[in-house]
Design a protein around this motif. Structure first.
Motif, mmCIF file in Angstrom:
data_model
loop_
_atom_site.group_PDB
_atom_site.id
_atom_site.type_symbol
_atom_site.label_atom_id
_atom_site.label_comp_id
_atom_site.label_asym_id
_atom_site.label_seq_id
_atom_site.Cartn_x
_atom_site.Cartn_y
_atom_site.Cartn_z
ATOM 1 N N LEU A 1 -44.815 -53.033 14.811
ATOM 2 C CA LEU A 1 -43.400 -52.804 14.569
ATOM 3 C C LEU A 1 -43.087 -51.308 14.504
ATOM 4 C CD1 LEU A 1 -40.576 -53.948 13.876
ATOM 5 C CD2 LEU A 1 -41.264 -53.912 11.463
ATOM 6 N N PHE A 2 -43.968 -50.553 13.867
ATOM 7 C CA PHE A 2 -43.750 -49.116 13.744
ATOM 8 C C PHE A 2 -43.849 -48.418 15.103
ATOM 9 C CE2 PHE A 2 -45.356 -44.820 12.312
ATOM 10 C CZ PHE A 2 -44.100 -44.371 11.902
ATOM 11 N N ILE A 3 -44.797 -48.829 15.915
ATOM 12 C CA ILE A 3 -44.915 -48.254 17.265
ATOM 13 C C ILE A 3 -43.659 -48.560 18.071
ATOM 14 C CG2 ILE A 3 -46.188 -48.353 19.442
ATOM 15 C CD1 ILE A 3 -48.718 -48.925 17.832
ATOM 16 N N PHE A 4 -43.174 -49.795 18.011
ATOM 17 C CA PHE A 4 -41.949 -50.156 18.730
ATOM 18 C C PHE A 4 -40.759 -49.340 18.240
ATOM 19 C CE2 PHE A 4 -43.227 -54.746 20.118
ATOM 20 C CZ PHE A 4 -44.214 -54.182 20.918
ATOM 21 N N PHE A 5 -40.696 -49.103 16.929
ATOM 22 C CA PHE A 5 -39.623 -48.286 16.372
ATOM 23 C C PHE A 5 -39.633 -46.882 16.975
ATOM 24 C CE2 PHE A 5 -38.972 -44.892 13.224
ATOM 25 C CZ PHE A 5 -37.604 -44.997 13.039
ATOM 26 N N ILE A 6 -40.821 -46.285 17.089
ATOM 27 C CA ILE A 6 -40.928 -44.944 17.674
ATOM 28 C C ILE A 6 -40.483 -44.975 19.134
ATOM 29 C CG2 ILE A 6 -42.537 -43.112 18.325
ATOM 30 C CD1 ILE A 6 -44.215 -43.887 15.881
ATOM 31 N N LEU A 7 -40.962 -45.953 19.872
ATOM 32 C CA LEU A 7 -40.627 -46.046 21.296
ATOM 33 C C LEU A 7 -39.125 -46.232 21.507
ATOM 34 C CD1 LEU A 7 -43.533 -48.400 22.430
ATOM 35 C CD2 LEU A 7 -43.367 -45.942 22.870
ATOM 36 N N ASP A 8 -38.485 -47.042 20.680
ATOM 37 C CA ASP A 8 -37.068 -47.350 20.856
ATOM 38 C C ASP A 8 -36.166 -46.192 20.436
ATOM 39 O OD1 ASP A 8 -37.829 -49.815 21.765
ATOM 40 O OD2 ASP A 8 -37.498 -50.840 19.844
ATOM 41 N N ASN A 9 -36.647 -45.327 19.552
ATOM 42 C CA ASN A 9 -35.811 -44.239 19.056
ATOM 43 C C ASN A 9 -36.164 -42.882 19.654
ATOM 44 O OD1 ASN A 9 -33.962 -45.188 16.635
ATOM 45 N ND2 ASN A 9 -35.881 -46.341 16.505
ATOM 46 N N CYS A 10 -37.124 -42.862 20.539
ATOM 47 C CA CYS A 10 -37.518 -41.615 21.216
ATOM 48 C C CYS A 10 -37.421 -41.848 22.723
ATOM 49 C CB CYS A 10 -38.925 -41.203 20.810
ATOM 50 S SG CYS A 10 -39.135 -40.954 19.035
ATOM 51 N N PRO A 11 -36.210 -41.783 23.293
ATOM 52 C CA PRO A 11 -36.018 -42.156 24.697
ATOM 53 C C PRO A 11 -36.715 -41.233 25.683
ATOM 54 C CG PRO A 11 -34.027 -41.155 23.804
ATOM 55 C CD PRO A 11 -34.938 -41.381 22.643
ATOM 56 N N ASN A 12 -37.055 -40.024 25.262
ATOM 57 C CA ASN A 12 -37.714 -39.074 26.163
ATOM 58 C C ASN A 12 -39.214 -38.998 25.952
ATOM 59 O OD1 ASN A 12 -35.318 -38.184 27.519
ATOM 60 N ND2 ASN A 12 -34.780 -37.019 25.689
ATOM 61 N N LEU A 13 -39.740 -39.894 25.149
ATOM 62 C CA LEU A 13 -41.186 -39.942 24.950
ATOM 63 C C LEU A 13 -41.867 -40.399 26.232
ATOM 64 C CD1 LEU A 13 -43.441 -39.684 22.748
ATOM 65 C CD2 LEU A 13 -43.242 -42.150 22.456
ATOM 66 N N PHE B 1 -51.596 -55.770 11.402
ATOM 67 C CA PHE B 1 -51.263 -55.671 12.828
ATOM 68 C C PHE B 1 -49.757 -55.649 13.063
ATOM 69 C CE2 PHE B 1 -50.165 -57.618 16.890
ATOM 70 C CZ PHE B 1 -50.914 -56.843 17.775
ATOM 71 N N ASP B 2 -49.029 -56.552 12.441
ATOM 72 C CA ASP B 2 -47.583 -56.655 12.680
ATOM 73 C C ASP B 2 -46.854 -55.384 12.234
ATOM 74 O OD1 ASP B 2 -47.814 -59.176 13.784
ATOM 75 O OD2 ASP B 2 -47.532 -60.202 11.856
ATOM 76 N N THR B 3 -47.281 -54.819 11.106
ATOM 77 C CA THR B 3 -46.654 -53.593 10.609
ATOM 78 C C THR B 3 -46.888 -52.435 11.584
ATOM 79 O OG1 THR B 3 -46.932 -54.282 8.309
ATOM 80 C CG2 THR B 3 -46.561 -51.945 8.711
ATOM 81 N N THR B 4 -48.109 -52.315 12.051
ATOM 82 C CA THR B 4 -48.437 -51.245 12.997
ATOM 83 C C THR B 4 -47.656 -51.403 14.298
ATOM 84 O OG1 THR B 4 -50.659 -50.964 12.089
ATOM 85 C CG2 THR B 4 -50.296 -50.177 14.334
#
Length: 441
Positions: A381-393, A376-379
């Motif tokens: 963290l990865f979702i948060f990484f995508i959200l934080d690095n894709c500002p136009n998502l 759970f924590d890995t998944t």
């Protein structure tokens, strides 16, 4: 029916799933009897039940041979523009026992074709023949050459479950769509198809066996779906006008793709030791499926034009390694706006420990992913990484495996929606063998 316009009645009769029903309609009324002869299409299928009765000693004498029914339909109709004859799918599982001497369902039989093609060939626009493999696989057929002789106005052709010869094949300048499915064909035969069917715009080669080093060289081809057998050692495609290509192969030793107009590519392969691919200068949509996505991504010159990317990994969980991450994806595909990841592709990206990128991935606007949630924590963290690095998502569609417990699913949804309220979230469930389902949120 008596009150319907004439053209509508003819259209209804033409759409019957089984043209044998036309005979039944004729006894229903004088109008149907008269108009049925103006139908311009034949759609005839042999069912497993009919086949079983034709072989049973108790019912054999009462069953009219399939080819006889077809001949009768031909003789009773006028101009015929479309013919579709074949066996139903359950017959594909019939064993080879005691059928060698039978030919009533050998539908690509030369003698049978000569009986009906000369009568209707000139008006024929569409033709589909789905043969009975246990009767056709050991008999080589010249039906393709016969069609080229008698059907100069043919536009669409489909042949399934046959062993084809191209001896005597003539040019077919009107033919624009060809489908060969589960066909035996040699390399030199395919070369002749390239030569004589040069006007093709749509080509489907599904499970065509016998090929070793096949080549498709067609100047007018626009769409191609090619499922290559494992025996093929090299693949060569040269098609300057090709726009859409779906290519599925295993381990070709060489792959040559020269398609400068290509905009939509589906490429499925395990690996290839030698690539010769011209730059995809027009490619917009790419779907990659492979056991080794990293190697394929690094080897092929995809370029910056791709906007829609879908990755499907075929690795099993036990063989997964963190070979690539978002940093690689966005260096190879810097302008993608839409990304779709199958469960294995997501898991491979999730395993990558390097969650640092030099520049924000500003182009990505929507993502679709299928999650298994092993940790759970890995998944999360990865979702948060995508959200934080894709500002136009702005759109995220995440499907969670149906076997994940409800509390884990519910917690993941809550944490993601709270972390990034700017995104339009859609949540669903998936499982192999079942349809995806959306979840209320």
């Amino acid at each position: 029916m008596e009150d319907l316009p004439t053209h509508l009645v003819i259209d209804i009769l033409s759409r019957l799933d089984d043209s044998a029903d036309i005979a039944r309609c004729r006894v229903a009324s004088k109008t149907l009897n008269s108009l049925s002869r103006e139908v311009r299409s034949i759609n005839l299928r042999c069912s497993f039940d009919r086949y079983a009765k034709s072989r049973s000693p108790l019912t054999r004498s009462s069953i009219t041979p399939f080819k006889t029914i077809f001949r009768n339909l031909i003789s009773e109709l006028g101009i015929i523009e479309s013919v579709s004859i074949g066996v139903e799918k359950p017959l594909h599982t019939v064993a080879y026992d005691d059928v060698e001497d039978e030919d009533d369902l050998f539908l690509t039989d030369d003698k049978f074709a000569v009986e009906w093609l000369p009568k209707i060939g000139n008006g024929l626009i569409s033709c589909s023949i789905s043969d009975f493999w246990v009767q056709s696989c050991w008999r080589r057929s010249d039906v393709l050459s016969l069609l080229s002789s008698y059907c100069q106005n043919l536009i669409e052709l489909q042949i399934k479950n046959a062993w084809l010869s191209v001896d005597g094949l003539n040019p077919m300048p009107m033919l624009s769509k060809l489908t060969l499915e589960y066909i035996r064909l040699d390399d030199e035969d395919l070369d002749m198809v390239n030569k004589c069917l040069s006007s093709l715009q749509v080509l489907n080669l599904i499970g065509v066996g016998g090929l070793k080093e096949p080549r498709i060289h067609m100047s007018g081809l626009k769409t191609c779906h090619w499922t290559v057998s494992n025996a093929v050692t090299s693949i060569n495609i040269v098609a300057p006008r090709l726009v859409k290509l779906k290519l599925k192969c295993a381990r070709p030793k060489a792959l040559v793709i020269d398609t400068p107009s290509l905009t939509d590519l589906y490429l499925s392969l395990e690996e290839a030791s030698k690539f010769k691919v011209h730059d995809f200068t027009s490619l917009k949509t790419l779907h990659l499926e492979s056991f080794d996505l990293y190697r394929v991504i690094c080897k092929l010159p995809f370029g910056p034009t791709i906007q829609n990317l879908k990755l499907s990994s075929t690795r099993t969980i036990g063989l997964m390694v963190a070979t690539y991450g978002f940093k690689l994806l966005f260096s190879v595909f810097p302008n993608i706006s839409s990304l779709t990841l199958n469960p294995r592709a997501w898991s491979e990206l999730e395993m990558c420990e390097d969650l640092e990128v030099q520049n924000q991935m500003k182009g990505l606007k929507d993502i679709t992913a299928y999650l298994e949630i092993h940790d759970f924590d890995t998944t999360l963290l990865f979702i948060f990484f995508i959200l934080d690095n894709c500002p136009n998502l702005t759109d995220a569609k995440l499907f969670i495996h149906r076997d994940v417990v409800f509390t884990v699913t519910n917690t993941l949804i809550s944490r993601c929606m709270t972390h990034c309220p700017r995104v339009r979230w859609r949540w669903g469930m998936w499982k192999v063998g079942t349809e995806d389902a959306w979840m209320p949120t």
